[in-house]
Write a protein that holds these residues in place. Structure first.
Motif, short mmCIF file in Angstrom:
data_model
loop_
_atom_site.label_atom_id
_atom_site.label_comp_id
_atom_site.label_asym_id
_atom_site.label_seq_id
_atom_site.Cartn_x
_atom_site.Cartn_y
_atom_site.Cartn_z
N GLY A 121 9.20 -37.60 -20.54
CA GLY A 121 8.29 -38.13 -19.50
C GLY A 121 8.44 -36.90 -18.42
N LEU A 122 9.71 -36.80 -17.81
CA LEU A 122 9.74 -35.65 -16.67
C LEU A 122 9.26 -34.53 -17.29
CD1 LEU A 122 13.44 -36.66 -15.75
CD2 LEU A 122 11.15 -36.84 -14.29
N MET A 123 9.55 -33.88 -18.41
CA MET A 123 8.88 -32.76 -19.04
C MET A 123 7.44 -32.63 -19.05
SD MET A 123 9.69 -30.59 -22.82
CE MET A 123 8.97 -29.13 -23.17
N GLY A 124 6.95 -33.83 -19.48
CA GLY A 124 5.44 -34.08 -19.28
C GLY A 124 4.87 -33.96 -17.95
N ARG A 125 5.30 -34.21 -17.12
CA ARG A 125 5.18 -34.01 -15.41
C ARG A 125 4.98 -32.74 -15.27
NH1 ARG A 125 7.19 -39.04 -11.27
NH2 ARG A 125 5.59 -40.60 -12.33
N ALA A 126 6.27 -31.88 -15.49
CA ALA A 126 6.39 -30.44 -15.38
C ALA A 126 5.09 -29.78 -15.89
CB ALA A 126 7.69 -29.97 -15.71
N TYR A 127 4.76 -30.07 -17.11
CA TYR A 127 3.88 -29.43 -17.73
C TYR A 127 2.34 -29.52 -17.38
CZ TYR A 127 0.94 -27.99 -21.69
OH TYR A 127 -0.02 -27.26 -22.71
N LEU A 128 2.16 -30.70 -16.67
CA LEU A 128 0.74 -31.20 -16.17
C LEU A 128 0.82 -30.69 -14.91
CD1 LEU A 128 -0.03 -34.70 -17.40
CD2 LEU A 128 -0.80 -32.27 -18.34
N ASN A 129 1.92 -30.64 -14.06
CA ASN A 129 1.70 -30.30 -12.67
C ASN A 129 2.91 -29.51 -12.27
OD1 ASN A 129 0.83 -30.22 -9.83
ND2 ASN A 129 0.78 -32.46 -9.65
N GLY B 107 8.95 -27.36 -26.60
CA GLY B 107 8.74 -26.42 -25.71
C GLY B 107 7.97 -25.23 -26.44
N VAL B 108 8.77 -25.15 -27.54
CA VAL B 108 8.46 -23.81 -28.52
C VAL B 108 7.31 -23.92 -28.95
CG1 VAL B 108 8.95 -22.68 -30.71
CG2 VAL B 108 10.74 -23.22 -29.19
N THR B 109 6.69 -25.21 -29.23
CA THR B 109 5.25 -25.34 -29.78
C THR B 109 4.27 -25.44 -28.73
OG1 THR B 109 6.14 -27.37 -31.38
CG2 THR B 109 3.88 -27.08 -30.63
N LEU B 110 4.62 -25.67 -27.49
CA LEU B 110 3.61 -25.30 -26.25
C LEU B 110 3.55 -24.13 -26.06
CD1 LEU B 110 4.69 -28.38 -23.95
CD2 LEU B 110 2.36 -28.29 -24.97
N ALA B 111 4.69 -23.38 -25.80
CA ALA B 111 4.48 -21.73 -25.60
C ALA B 111 3.87 -21.27 -26.76
CB ALA B 111 6.19 -21.25 -25.57
N ALA B 112 3.98 -21.35 -28.00
CA ALA B 112 3.17 -20.94 -29.03
C ALA B 112 1.54 -21.21 -28.96
CB ALA B 112 3.53 -21.04 -30.33
N ALA B 113 1.28 -22.56 -28.60
CA ALA B 113 0.15 -22.97 -28.23
C ALA B 113 -0.62 -22.50 -27.26
CB ALA B 113 -0.11 -24.65 -28.29
N ASP B 114 0.07 -22.38 -26.16
CA ASP B 114 -0.67 -21.84 -24.98
C ASP B 114 -0.33 -20.36 -24.68
OD1 ASP B 114 -0.96 -24.39 -24.26
OD2 ASP B 114 0.88 -24.73 -22.90
N ARG B 115 0.19 -19.75 -25.90
CA ARG B 115 0.49 -18.20 -25.67
C ARG B 115 1.44 -17.94 -24.41
NH1 ARG B 115 -4.13 -18.87 -28.51
NH2 ARG B 115 -4.43 -17.67 -30.43
N ALA B 116 2.47 -18.70 -24.17
CA ALA B 116 3.10 -18.70 -22.95
C ALA B 116 4.00 -17.31 -22.83
CB ALA B 116 3.81 -19.95 -22.68
N ALA C 83 5.70 -19.44 -18.87
CA ALA C 83 5.15 -20.68 -18.53
C ALA C 83 5.18 -21.22 -17.18
CB ALA C 83 5.29 -21.49 -19.82
N PRO C 84 4.62 -21.71 -16.40
CA PRO C 84 5.05 -22.37 -15.08
C PRO C 84 5.64 -23.54 -15.33
CG PRO C 84 2.62 -22.45 -15.62
CD PRO C 84 2.98 -21.70 -16.48
N TRP C 85 5.20 -24.31 -16.42
CA TRP C 85 6.11 -25.47 -16.57
C TRP C 85 7.60 -25.46 -16.71
CZ3 TRP C 85 8.51 -25.77 -21.35
CH2 TRP C 85 7.89 -25.20 -22.44
#
Length: 560
Positions: free
Chosen positions: A165-173, A208-217, A222-224
């Motif tokens: 839940g905390l990671m989701g907040r970091a990702y969105l904002n 995190g690895v999945t998001l980095a790959a999907a966002d090409r971070a 990545a700001p999150w």
């Protein structure tokens, strides 16, 4: 009926969402919580090891009897010990002998998971969907069962739900994510390490690895990730868990780490630990039952969730659930609760789809699959509840038969709301209608069975025969289940065969020994050779569900 529908539609917007969720959780989870006897095998192992911690004051080493239990870290044992000590302080008699005292951390961890799903789900999918997702999670059968078992997984889910839940907040904002929230994220992961080693941190790592790959971070940091402050966060997580690992490594001369990593964790990855093997796709096959009553809604939402994967919140939830699911599908050892860390994300995806006025209809095959889960799971549970007393004890239970009309009511009510074009109402109604089914199965059937609960009956026979007998004066052959160790106090003699049982009985006056039917002839033969005249004090028979066979235990003593 109209008032009921209005109540269900207004419930996600209630002014006291936490109170309603807590009441819902208690209604779902309390059946059987206090009355189901200690289970074999993990529950009794964890509870007995914790009781020995409380008795000895040694909160570093984990022991079951005289044997080191170098499998899981001590976090759950500390939580269980804290619950037992608190109950004793409050004046609860024999709290350390009551299995429900050791289940309290599981119930609390599950409650934290549900409340965290609502709390953090608001930012991800909105207030209404967050409430519905939390309610769906509360009702999931696999979580209901884990609240009744004194071990790690429900408590672990609580830490995972908060961390993600905390990671989701970091990702969105990420710009609004504070250093205090980042510290909370890493400290909660440290607590998860003390509960079950690397499983907790693996969930945000895979996400995190999945998001980095999907966002090409990798092209632009990545700001999150910057918001989570890993440079000092990872050391903080390790610092939270490291002192105990250092202490137990010293106390066991390094045996804990070698046994836990080489003997427990790697055996689960490379082989079927304790015969818990399953093929790839195992968790998908059992999902309709494990996630009952929410499974039908999750299945209907899958296509829409994938179609909306470019939306940040949906992308995060998919990155949370999918890699963890695939990881456990790939691991050779499989148990129904292993995929629990993915369930909060799946429930929020289902709730978001159900409340979306522009939701995409599921394809035909998913529609029929969801219908099979909606209809098949309650019918299967009701039939199992009706048949189990017949198979176990040879008699029909009137209470168990109530599961059939309850299942029919569940199916009719849920289908009616679904056909009216209101899947959100259907999902919430399914959770509420699961409450009476839980009461039938968990309170009306399981605690009332006789055959599976051999250990408490044998312990009662020992107490009736020799009141106050020390556990070291009791031995058993042919039935070495941990529930008997918990029922008897832990120091019992686990004897190899019938001749050893006879020698145990002859070694000191006042001893008792329980001999399984398969070892009885050898026991009597050795007793005759030793000049003993064993006296039968009773027979306890039942079904050893851990081994899948019936057993009869005769209690013997020697007069004089």
């Amino acid at each position: 009926m109209q008032r009921v529908e209005q109540f269900l539609d207004r419930l996600p917007e209630t002014r006291w969402p936490r109170l309603w969720l807590v009441l819902l959780c208690l209604a779902l989870w309390l059946p059987g919580f206090f009355t189901i006897p200690p289970g074999d095998r993990d529950e009794s192992r964890f509870a007995q090891a914790t009781r020995q911690m409380v008795q000895t004051g040694d909160y570093v080493r984990i022991r079951l009897g005289e044997v080191e239990r170098n499998k899981k870290p001590a976090g759950i044992h500390w939580a269980q010990a804290a619950a037992v000590n608190a109950l004793e302080t409050l004046g609860v008699e024999d709290a350390r002998d009551r299995i429900w005292a050791y289940r309290l951390p599981s119930l609390l961890g599950a409650l934290i998971a549900v409340l965290a799903t609502w709390h953090f789900g608001r930012a991800l999918v909105g207030r209404r969907a967050g409430f519905l997702g939390a309610a769906l999670l509360a009702g999931c059968l696999v979580l209901v069962m884990e609240t009744h078992i004194a071990k790690t997984d429900a408590a672990l889910l609580g830490t995972v739900a908060v961390a993600m839940g905390l990671m989701g907040r970091a990702y969105l904002n990420p710009s609004a994510f504070t250093a205090g929230q980042a510290a909370g994220f890493w400290l909660v992961l440290g607590a998860s390490v003390l509960l079950k080693g690397p499983i907790g941190p693996a969930v945000p790592l895979l996400a995190g690895v999945t998001l980095a790959a999907a966002d090409r971070a990798w092209r632009n940091r990545a700001p999150w990730l910057r918001a989570l402050r890993p440079a000092w966060g990872v050391p903080l997580m390790l610092l939270a868990a490291l002192p105990w690992f250092v202490a137990v490594t010293i106390a066991t001369d390094g045996r804990f780490l070698s046994d836990a990593i080489g003997g427990d964790m790697l055996s689960k990855v490379g082989g079927a630990d304790e015969n818990h093997w399953g093929p790839p796709g195992y968790y998908a096959l059992i999902f309709g039952v494990a996630a009952f009553p929410a499974a039908f809604l999750v299945l209907r939402a899958l296509r829409g969730a994938w179609a909306d994967r470019l939306q940040p919140a949906t992308r995060f939830l998919l990155a949370w659930a999918v890699p963890v699911w695939l990881l456990f599908e790939a691991v050779t050892t499989k148990l129904p609760h292993y995929t629990l860390p993915a369930f909060p994300a799946l429930m929020l995806l289902a709730a978001s789809w159900a409340l979306d006025p522009l939701r995409r209809a599921p394809p035909r095959w998913l529609h029929w699959l969801s219908m099979a889960a909606l209809v098949g799971a309650p019918i299967g549970l009701a039939l199992a509840a009706a048949i189990l007393p017949v198979l176990a004890d040879g008699g029909v239970s009137p209470v168990a038969l109530l599961g059939l009309p309850v299942a029919a009511l569940f199916i009719l009510g849920t289908l009616r709301a679904l056909r009216a074009g209101n899947p959100a109402r259907s999902g919430l109604l399914a959770v509420l209608l699961a409450v009476p089914l839980n009461w039938v199965v968990l309170e009306g059937v399981l605690p009332r069975l006789t055959a599976p609960w051999i250990s408490p009956r044998l312990a009662a026979l020992v107490e009736a025969t020799r009141p106050g007998l020390a556990d070291t004066q009791f031995g058993v052959v042919g039935y070495h289940e941990p529930s008997l160790q918990f029922a008897m106090g832990g120091g019992i003699g686990l004897l190899r065969d019938g001749p050893e049982a006879a020698r145990f009985l002859a070694a000191a006056p006042g001893r008792l020994v329980a001999v399984a039917d398969r070892q009885d002839a050898a026991f009597r033969e050795e007793a005759a050779r030793l000049g003993l005249s064993p006296r039968e004090h009773g027979v306890v028979s039942g079904f050893n569900y851990s081994r899948g066979r019936r057993v009869a235990l005769t209690l013997y003593g020697v007069d004089g």
